[in-house]
Design a protein around this motif. Structure first.
Motif, PDB file in Angstrom:
ATOM      1  N   ARG A 170      43.810 -22.101  27.033  1.00 41.03           N
ATOM      2  CA  ARG A 170      44.500 -23.292  26.538  1.00 41.03           C
ATOM      3  C   ARG A 170      45.764 -22.979  25.775  1.00 41.03           C
ATOM      4  NH1 ARG A 170      39.226 -25.565  25.306  1.00 41.03           N
ATOM      5  NH2 ARG A 170      39.399 -24.641  23.243  1.00 41.03           N
ATOM      6  N   GLY A 171      45.750 -21.860  25.075  1.00 43.67           N
ATOM      7  CA  GLY A 171      46.920 -21.500  24.290  1.00 43.67           C
ATOM      8  C   GLY A 171      46.999 -22.204  22.964  1.00 43.67           C
ATOM      9  N   GLU A 172      45.995 -23.038  22.638  1.00 42.82           N
ATOM     10  CA  GLU A 172      46.011 -23.742  21.361  1.00 42.82           C
ATOM     11  C   GLU A 172      44.580 -24.135  21.001  1.00 42.82           C
ATOM     12  OE1 GLU A 172      46.999 -28.184  23.104  1.00 42.82           O
ATOM     13  OE2 GLU A 172      48.597 -26.996  22.211  1.00 42.82           O
ATOM     14  N   PRO A 173      44.326 -24.441  19.730  1.00 43.95           N
ATOM     15  CA  PRO A 173      42.967 -24.832  19.327  1.00 43.95           C
ATOM     16  C   PRO A 173      42.562 -26.155  19.959  1.00 43.95           C
ATOM     17  CG  PRO A 173      44.336 -24.240  17.417  1.00 43.95           C
ATOM     18  CD  PRO A 173      45.246 -24.365  18.593  1.00 43.95           C
ATOM     19  N   LEU A 174      41.248 -26.382  20.024  1.00 46.84           N
ATOM     20  CA  LEU A 174      40.741 -27.654  20.530  1.00 46.84           C
ATOM     21  C   LEU A 174      41.097 -28.797  19.574  1.00 46.84           C
ATOM     22  CD1 LEU A 174      38.997 -29.266  22.537  1.00 46.84           C
ATOM     23  CD2 LEU A 174      36.994 -28.644  21.149  1.00 46.84           C
ATOM     24  N   PHE A 175      40.974 -28.536  18.261  1.00 49.30           N
ATOM     25  CA  PHE A 175      41.216 -29.574  17.268  1.00 49.30           C
ATOM     26  C   PHE A 175      42.643 -29.520  16.730  1.00 49.30           C
ATOM     27  CE2 PHE A 175      36.534 -28.840  15.960  1.00 49.30           C
ATOM     28  CZ  PHE A 175      36.094 -29.608  17.023  1.00 49.30           C
ATOM     29  N   ARG A 223      24.114 -25.030  16.179  1.00 46.93           N
ATOM     30  CA  ARG A 223      25.119 -24.293  16.953  1.00 46.93           C
ATOM     31  C   ARG A 223      25.560 -25.124  18.158  1.00 46.93           C
ATOM     32  NH1 ARG A 223      23.153 -18.398  18.400  1.00 46.93           N
ATOM     33  NH2 ARG A 223      23.105 -18.322  16.114  1.00 46.93           N
ATOM     34  N   THR A 224      26.832 -25.001  18.501  1.00 47.40           N
ATOM     35  CA  THR A 224      27.372 -25.649  19.689  1.00 47.40           C
ATOM     36  C   THR A 224      27.882 -24.599  20.669  1.00 47.40           C
ATOM     37  OG1 THR A 224      28.982 -27.264  20.520  1.00 47.40           O
ATOM     38  CG2 THR A 224      29.696 -25.882  18.684  1.00 47.40           C
ATOM     39  N   ALA A 225      27.890 -24.961  21.951  1.00 51.03           N
ATOM     40  CA  ALA A 225      28.417 -24.061  22.981  1.00 51.03           C
ATOM     41  C   ALA A 225      29.867 -24.376  23.310  1.00 51.03           C
ATOM     42  CB  ALA A 225      27.563 -24.169  24.243  1.00 51.03           C
ATOM     43  N   VAL A 226      30.435 -25.386  22.659  1.00 48.83           N
ATOM     44  CA  VAL A 226      31.820 -25.775  22.945  1.00 48.83           C
ATOM     45  C   VAL A 226      32.781 -24.733  22.393  1.00 48.83           C
ATOM     46  CG1 VAL A 226      33.617 -27.497  22.520  1.00 48.83           C
ATOM     47  CG2 VAL A 226      31.262 -28.224  22.956  1.00 48.83           C
ATOM     48  N   PRO A 227      33.645 -24.139  23.230  1.00 54.24           N
ATOM     49  CA  PRO A 227      34.629 -23.172  22.719  1.00 54.24           C
ATOM     50  C   PRO A 227      35.753 -23.902  21.983  1.00 54.24           C
ATOM     51  CG  PRO A 227      34.938 -23.499  25.071  1.00 54.24           C
ATOM     52  CD  PRO A 227      33.714 -24.300  24.696  1.00 54.24           C
ATOM     53  N   LEU A 228      36.052 -23.455  20.772  1.00 54.91           N
ATOM     54  CA  LEU A 228      37.087 -24.110  19.970  1.00 54.91           C
ATOM     55  C   LEU A 228      38.448 -23.449  20.106  1.00 54.91           C
ATOM     56  CD1 LEU A 228      35.239 -24.924  16.642  1.00 54.91           C
ATOM     57  CD2 LEU A 228      35.273 -26.181  18.795  1.00 54.91           C
ATOM     58  N   CYS A 269      36.951 -36.659  10.119  1.00 57.01           N
ATOM     59  CA  CYS A 269      38.387 -36.449  10.269  1.00 57.01           C
ATOM     60  C   CYS A 269      38.713 -34.966  10.129  1.00 57.01           C
ATOM     61  CB  CYS A 269      39.132 -37.251   9.200  1.00 57.01           C
ATOM     62  SG  CYS A 269      40.914 -37.094   9.295  1.00 57.01           S
ATOM     63  N   VAL A 270      39.531 -34.442  11.027  1.00 60.83           N
ATOM     64  CA  VAL A 270      40.006 -33.056  10.910  1.00 60.83           C
ATOM     65  C   VAL A 270      41.174 -33.063   9.931  1.00 60.83           C
ATOM     66  CG1 VAL A 270      40.965 -31.061  12.108  1.00 60.83           C
ATOM     67  CG2 VAL A 270      39.300 -32.529  13.268  1.00 60.83           C
ATOM     68  N   PHE A 271      40.949 -32.509   8.748  1.00 61.88           N
ATOM     69  CA  PHE A 271      41.971 -32.491   7.711  1.00 61.88           C
ATOM     70  C   PHE A 271      42.998 -31.385   7.926  1.00 61.88           C
ATOM     71  CE2 PHE A 271      38.440 -34.346   5.056  1.00 61.88           C
ATOM     72  CZ  PHE A 271      39.028 -35.585   4.885  1.00 61.88           C
ATOM     73  N   ALA A 272      42.508 -30.216   8.321  1.00 65.69           N
ATOM     74  CA  ALA A 272      43.397 -29.053   8.396  1.00 65.69           C
ATOM     75  C   ALA A 272      42.758 -27.979   9.259  1.00 65.69           C
ATOM     76  CB  ALA A 272      43.664 -28.502   6.997  1.00 65.69           C
ATOM     77  N   LEU A 273      43.590 -27.043   9.726  1.00 59.67           N
ATOM     78  CA  LEU A 273      43.121 -25.861  10.439  1.00 59.67           C
ATOM     79  C   LEU A 273      43.414 -24.636   9.581  1.00 59.67           C
ATOM     80  CD1 LEU A 273      44.381 -26.490  14.091  1.00 59.67           C
ATOM     81  CD2 LEU A 273      42.181 -27.111  13.096  1.00 59.67           C
ATOM     82  N   GLY A 274      42.482 -23.685   9.589  1.00 60.61           N
ATOM     83  CA  GLY A 274      42.714 -22.482   8.797  1.00 60.61           C
ATOM     84  C   GLY A 274      41.527 -21.555   8.855  1.00 60.61           C
ATOM     85  N   PHE A 275      41.561 -20.491   8.081  1.00 64.29           N
ATOM     86  CA  PHE A 275      40.522 -19.467   7.966  1.00 64.29           C
ATOM     87  C   PHE A 275      40.448 -18.608   9.219  1.00 64.29           C
ATOM     88  CE2 PHE A 275      35.969 -18.278   8.636  1.00 64.29           C
ATOM     89  CZ  PHE A 275      35.944 -17.252   7.710  1.00 64.29           C
ATOM     90  N   ALA A 276      40.292 -19.241  10.390  1.00 65.41           N
ATOM     91  CA  ALA A 276      40.255 -18.524  11.663  1.00 65.41           C
ATOM     92  C   ALA A 276      40.881 -19.434  12.717  1.00 65.41           C
ATOM     93  CB  ALA A 276      38.811 -18.184  12.047  1.00 65.41           C
ATOM     94  N   PRO A 277      41.378 -18.877  13.828  1.00 68.10           N
ATOM     95  CA  PRO A 277      41.989 -19.712  14.865  1.00 68.10           C
ATOM     96  C   PRO A 277      41.031 -20.799  15.352  1.00 68.10           C
ATOM     97  CG  PRO A 277      42.442 -17.402  15.293  1.00 68.10           C
ATOM     98  CD  PRO A 277      41.437 -17.438  14.177  1.00 68.10           C
ATOM     99  N   GLY A 278      41.444 -22.049  15.248  1.00 67.03           N
ATOM    100  CA  GLY A 278      40.629 -23.153  15.719  1.00 67.03           C
ATOM    101  C   GLY A 278      39.624 -23.694  14.729  1.00 67.03           C
ATOM    102  N   TYR A 279      39.583 -23.119  13.518  1.00 68.78           N
ATOM    103  CA  TYR A 279      38.618 -23.562  12.506  1.00 68.78           C
ATOM    104  C   TYR A 279      39.129 -24.839  11.860  1.00 68.78           C
ATOM    105  CZ  TYR A 279      35.135 -22.982   8.743  1.00 68.78           C
ATOM    106  OH  TYR A 279      34.083 -23.137   7.875  1.00 68.78           O
TER     107      TYR A 279
END
Length: 233
Positions: free
Chosen positions: A199-204, A188-193, A128-138
């Protein structure tokens, strides 16, 4: 459910629903998110859901603190958890390897597992994605099973490559950008977050689910992944 309201600023209120981090919290957090957005309408500037709280930033020219507090109480009166999964499920392919995941073998040994078993168990849960923070999309995700939980590094690295997948305690995450970091890196993943220009917004988003899928080095390279080994700390 008895929400507690805490003053965060002259135009912000923290709504605390829980005191401990649990995956089950998010059904309540996201239900509260929906109810509060509807209640505040145009007076809402921003609403940030997290592990146990929601931060409401409202227009203090449109609402007094007392009026905003009353809106919160009324919106959450009789709140019920969301019964459907509104968030997206993201499958993230990961190349698990010691060259790009320097803590992979150490965590496996610490858990009394083979590397293959560790990878299988890290991929066996929808996080589950609880929160976003630290860096854009993290996205801070959890909960990792207790056997895999590992403390943060004593000394953080100065450079953690984008796409690095790590564990810290019972959380897991992906670094969206090259940055410092103290999490234990598995692969490591190659998926850009986060690609603002595209996109103008994070993936998650909070409330989303993430499922990791182990892939080969060849598959990782074919997806545009960078196989450059991690630098020493």
């Amino acid at each position: 459910m008895r929400p507690r309201l805490e003053t965060a600023a002259m135009d912000a209120i923290t709504v605390r629903l829980f005191d401990t981090i649990e995956e089950e919290n998010m059904a309540w957090i996201m239900a509260a998110d929906t109810a509060l957005r509807e209640a505040f309408g145009d007076a809402l500037i921003d609403l940030t859901p997290s592990y146990t709280t929601l931060l409401i930033h409202y227009d203090c020219l449109a609402l007094s603190f007392s009026e905003a507090s009353n809106k919160v109480r009324q919106a959450l009166d009789g709140l019920q958890p969301a019964t459907t999964q509104n968030g997206q499920l993201h499958e993230i392919p990961v190349w698990y390897d010691d060259s790009v995941g320097p803590e992979l073998s150490r965590i496996a040994e610490r858990a009394g597992l083979s590397v293959e078993a560790l990878i299988e168990r890290h991929c066996s849960h929808d996080y589950c994605v609880f929160a976003l923070g630290f860096a854009p999309g993290y996205g801070f995700m959890g909960l990792v099973e207790e056997a895999l939980a590992t403390p943060r590094l004593t000394t953080p690295r100065q450079r953690v490559p984008a796409g690095s997948v790590g564990i810290a305690e019972r959380q897991t995450a992906i670094y969206p950008l090259l940055s410092p970091g103290g999490w234990n890196i598995l692969g490591r993943t190659a998926v850009p977050l986060f690609e603002y220009a595209r996109r103008g917004e994070p993936l998650f988003s909070p409330g989303d689910k993430v499922r990791f899928k182990a892939i080969s080095k060849a598959e990782f390279e074919a997806a545009g992944g960078d196989t450059t080994p991690m630098e020493e700390r």
